[in-house]
Every structure is written in structure tokens, then in C-alpha cells.
Scaffold this active site. Structure first.
Site, PDB file in Angstrom:
ATOM      1  N   GLY A 151       0.817  -1.187   0.000  1.00 17.77           N
ATOM      2  CA  GLY A 151       0.000   0.000   0.000  1.00 17.77           C
ATOM      3  C   GLY A 151       0.863   1.254   0.000  1.00 17.77           C
ATOM      4  N   CYS A 152       0.231   2.399  -0.282  1.00 21.87           N
ATOM      5  CA  CYS A 152       0.978   3.650  -0.367  1.00 21.87           C
ATOM      6  C   CYS A 152       1.476   4.115   0.999  1.00 21.87           C
ATOM      7  CB  CYS A 152       0.129   4.717  -1.042  1.00 21.87           C
ATOM      8  SG  CYS A 152      -1.535   4.900  -0.371  1.00 21.87           S
ATOM      9  N   TYR A 153       0.594   4.154   1.992  1.00 19.16           N
ATOM     10  CA  TYR A 153       1.036   4.534   3.336  1.00 19.16           C
ATOM     11  C   TYR A 153       2.120   3.577   3.854  1.00 19.16           C
ATOM     12  CZ  TYR A 153      -2.716   7.985   4.209  1.00 19.16           C
ATOM     13  OH  TYR A 153      -3.544   9.083   4.191  1.00 19.16           O
ATOM     14  N   THR A 155       4.353   1.958   2.301  1.00 18.28           N
ATOM     15  CA  THR A 155       5.625   2.205   1.635  1.00 18.28           C
ATOM     16  C   THR A 155       6.368   3.360   2.292  1.00 18.28           C
ATOM     17  OG1 THR A 155       4.809   1.338  -0.476  1.00 18.28           O
ATOM     18  CG2 THR A 155       6.692   2.830  -0.558  1.00 18.28           C
ATOM     19  N   ALA A 156       5.691   4.489   2.471  1.00 16.23           N
ATOM     20  CA  ALA A 156       6.339   5.658   3.062  1.00 16.23           C
ATOM     21  C   ALA A 156       6.730   5.399   4.511  1.00 16.23           C
ATOM     22  CB  ALA A 156       5.416   6.870   2.969  1.00 16.23           C
TER      23      ALA A 156
END
Length: 350
Positions: A151-153, A155-156
Site C-alpha cells: 500500500g501507499c502509506y 511504503t512511506a
């Protein structure tokens, strides 16, 4: 040398699907041969994306195994709980799959069902899936036939915390992730809270009681830490189209360890060989516009006032490094291509 791969994209009309089309259309080892859409089947892809006129000369087709039979690798850019219905047949047919949804990210099928509201239809495939974060699982991804793109969150957040946890410098029981995202992370569906008139000049937290990405972040950080982690994760929605900014807080286990210079060196060394993680100079602060349209995660590490709290700032484009770009990065590993292939260009400014 990598060979040409025939590519199918399931869910080609969403934002992640559109970015897959853009990236793969310029990839020297990829030929997109099928793009599916239930609502737009029979219409030209270029009608939905005029920027691809003369680049993608295909019509959308209905999503079915029959329409993907000529593909070597199939990307799923579908809503959660969709890919799991089609992946078993594709794997049985010898296709390789990269799933951008959450269907194969969580290792516990019961936990997945609790967060996504339906039973998993092929839990036996969950362990088979490689978690598609190259900075963690490069070798596993390269040999996989099923990849679960993060997911995007996650990853960061995971990339931001990883060096601290690997070094054992922080209390993994009290991590905090305060993250902001643009509205494209919610997809194209018309929801009142995401309309321009509702979002402009506003800013809000959501999912405070529990967000679907929370168990994924905990699972991944727990694997790094070798045990359970304590994480407070609060996402926020800001009035911009794309981008994620994660401000991460971790308390040093030993306040005498981890000087600002040592922390800077830790991060620089941890990511020295990573093509898509850029550790900024000491004192810097990355901005979402610095990664827009590109596959880079940019970060900076701080120790405010010399205290016992480390603050990491981590930014990505949620549709690229947080979705389509990371999936293409995995694709490159799977076919033995240069990991930078079709991803090396910097994003646009302004």
C-alpha cells in the site's frame, strides 16, 4: 537479457491503472496486449486517456481469464477483494501476477477478512505471494509468480522506520506515524468527502480508530523488528491531487546513542545502494512536489533539540512509488531487467 513480456492490466480505468499504462507504454521489455474494464469494454483506451493516442492502440475488454490468455504477466489495479477471484486461474495457466490491491498483503486470512469485510477465497495463495517492496524483498520478488504490491502509506512509513529498527536503536513498542495524502488515493469513486468543494481549503484526519493499512504496516515492521511492534497510525486527507508525506516519530532506546550525525550516516548507509530511496542532507525537509510523478521516496532524519525522539520525514507519490511505479519496479526484478527501467525519469515541476 530481459525478453519482451506481453502485459495485461486488469482495472485499466482507475488512477493506478492509468499510471501503469503510462509507465509500461514506454517500457522496452513490455508490450501491453490487454486492458480490462467492465464499464468501458469495447471502447478505445485512448478515448479514456487521450494522452495515449498513438501509443496504446487497444480497446478495453471484459475482465476474464480468456481475455488474458495471451499475457505473460498480469497486473491487477482493481479494488480490494476483486483480484483474489481471478488470480488462481491465472497462476494455474502459468501466468505471473502483480496485484496492486491488498488481497495478498496480509499473512493472516482471518485478519484480512476482519479489515476488508469479506472472506478470502484463496487463502492458500497468501504465503505464496512475495511482498512487493524491493528494499525488503528483492530476491523473493525476482523469483515470484505472485507479488503483492504494498500500500501507499505502508511504503512511506516502512521505508522511513526501517533503518532505525534494523539498527535496534528505538523502542519498537511506541512508534508514531502521522501521514498525509492527496485525494487520488481514494480512487475515482464519487464520494462527498472527496469533492473539490468539500476538500478545498480544508484538512482532516480519518481512520483514526483504525485504517486498513495499519495491519500491513504492523506486519511489515514486526518482521523487521523480529516481534510485535506498537504503532499509532493517523492518516490525514489534504487538498492536493497526489503525494504522501509521512512524519514518523520513534523514541531512542538509549538517549546517549544516535547523535544527529550518526543518524544521518545510518540512513545514508542503509539506502546507499537503493535506486529509489534518496536520503536528503542533514537539516533538509522533503516536499511532496519533489517526488510527484516519479518513483522516488525522499526522506530526511532529524533529532530535534538533541532529545530522545527521532523524527523521520518520508515522502512519495502515492500513485507511483505507492502503487504503479513500485509494481513496475517489481516487474523489472521479475524479468531480470534493470530495476530503473522505465522509472528513472524525474518527476515534473512545478
Amino acid at each position: 537479457m530481459a525478453q519482451l513480456q506481453r502485459i495485461g492490466i486488469v482495472g485499466g480505468t482507475g488512477y493506478a491503472g492509468a499510471e501503469l499504462l503510462r509507465l509500461l507504454s514506454a517500457h522496452p521489455h513490455a508490450e501491453v496486449v490487454a486492458v480490462t474494464s467492465r464499464g468501458d469494454a469495447g471502447t478505445p483506451v485512448a478515448d479514456a486517456y487521450p494522452q495515449l493516442r498513438g501509443v496504446i492502440d487497444l480497446d478495453f475488454v471484459e475482465p476474464s481469464t480468456a481475455n488474458l490468455v495471451d499475457c505473460d504477466i498480469v497486473f491487477f489495479a482493481t479494488p480490494h477483494a476483486a483480484a483474489m477471484h481471478d488470480v488462481p486461474a491465472l497462476l494455474e495457466a502459468g501466468k505471473r501476477v502483480i496485484d496492486l490491491s491488498a488481497d495478498f498483503r496480509l499473512k493472516d486470512a482471518d485478519e484480512w477478512a476482519a479489515w476488508y469485510g469479506v472472506e478470502h477465497v484463496c487463502p492458500e495463495l497468501i504465503e505464496r505471494a512475495a511482498y512487493g517492496m524491493p528494499e525488503l524483498n528483492r530476491e523473493q520478488i525476482a523469483g515470484a509468480d505472485l507479488v503483492a504490491a504494498p500500500g501507499c502509506y505502508p511504503t512511506a512509513v516502512v521505508l522511513g522506520f526501517k533503518p532505525l529498527i534494523d539498527a535496534g536503536l528505538v523502542d519498537a513498542a511506541s512508534l508514531i506515524a502521522d501521514a498525509k495524502t492527496g485525494v487520488s488515493g481514494a480512487g475515482k469513486s464519487l464520494k462527498p468527502g472527496f469533492l473539490f468543494a468539500e476538500m478545498q481549503e480544508s484538512f482532516k484526519a480519518y481512520g483514526v480508530a483504525g485504517h486498513r493499512h495499519l495491519p500491513e504496516i504492523r506486519q511489515t515492521l514486526g518482521e523487521l523488528a523480529g516481534g510485535d511492534v506498537g504503532l499509532t497510525f493517523v492518516p490525514h486527507l489534504v487538498p492536493m491531487i497526489r503525494g504522501i508525506h509521512a512524519t514518523l516519530y520513534a523514541r531512542l532506546s538509549d538517549s546517549n546513542a544516535g547523535s544527529a550525525d550518526a543518524l544521518q550516516a545510518l540512513y545514508e548507509n542503509a539506502y546507499a545502494d537503493e535506486p529509489f530511496v534518496d536520503v536528503l542532507p542533514a537539516g533538509a525537509a522533503p516536499e511532496t512536489r519533489h517526488v510527484r510523478g516519479g518513483n522516488m521516496c525522499r526522506m530526511a532524519v532529524h533529532r530535534p533539540g538533541g532529545g530522545d525522539t527521532v523524527v523521520v520525514l518520508s515522502v512519495i507519490d502515492n500513485l507511483i512509488k505507492g502503487a504503479a511505479g513500485q509494481a513496475v519496479q517489481c516487474f523489472n526484478l521479475m524479468i531480470g531487467a534493470d530495476e530503473n527501467c522505465a522509472l528513472a525519469a524525474p518527476g515534473p515541476l512545478p
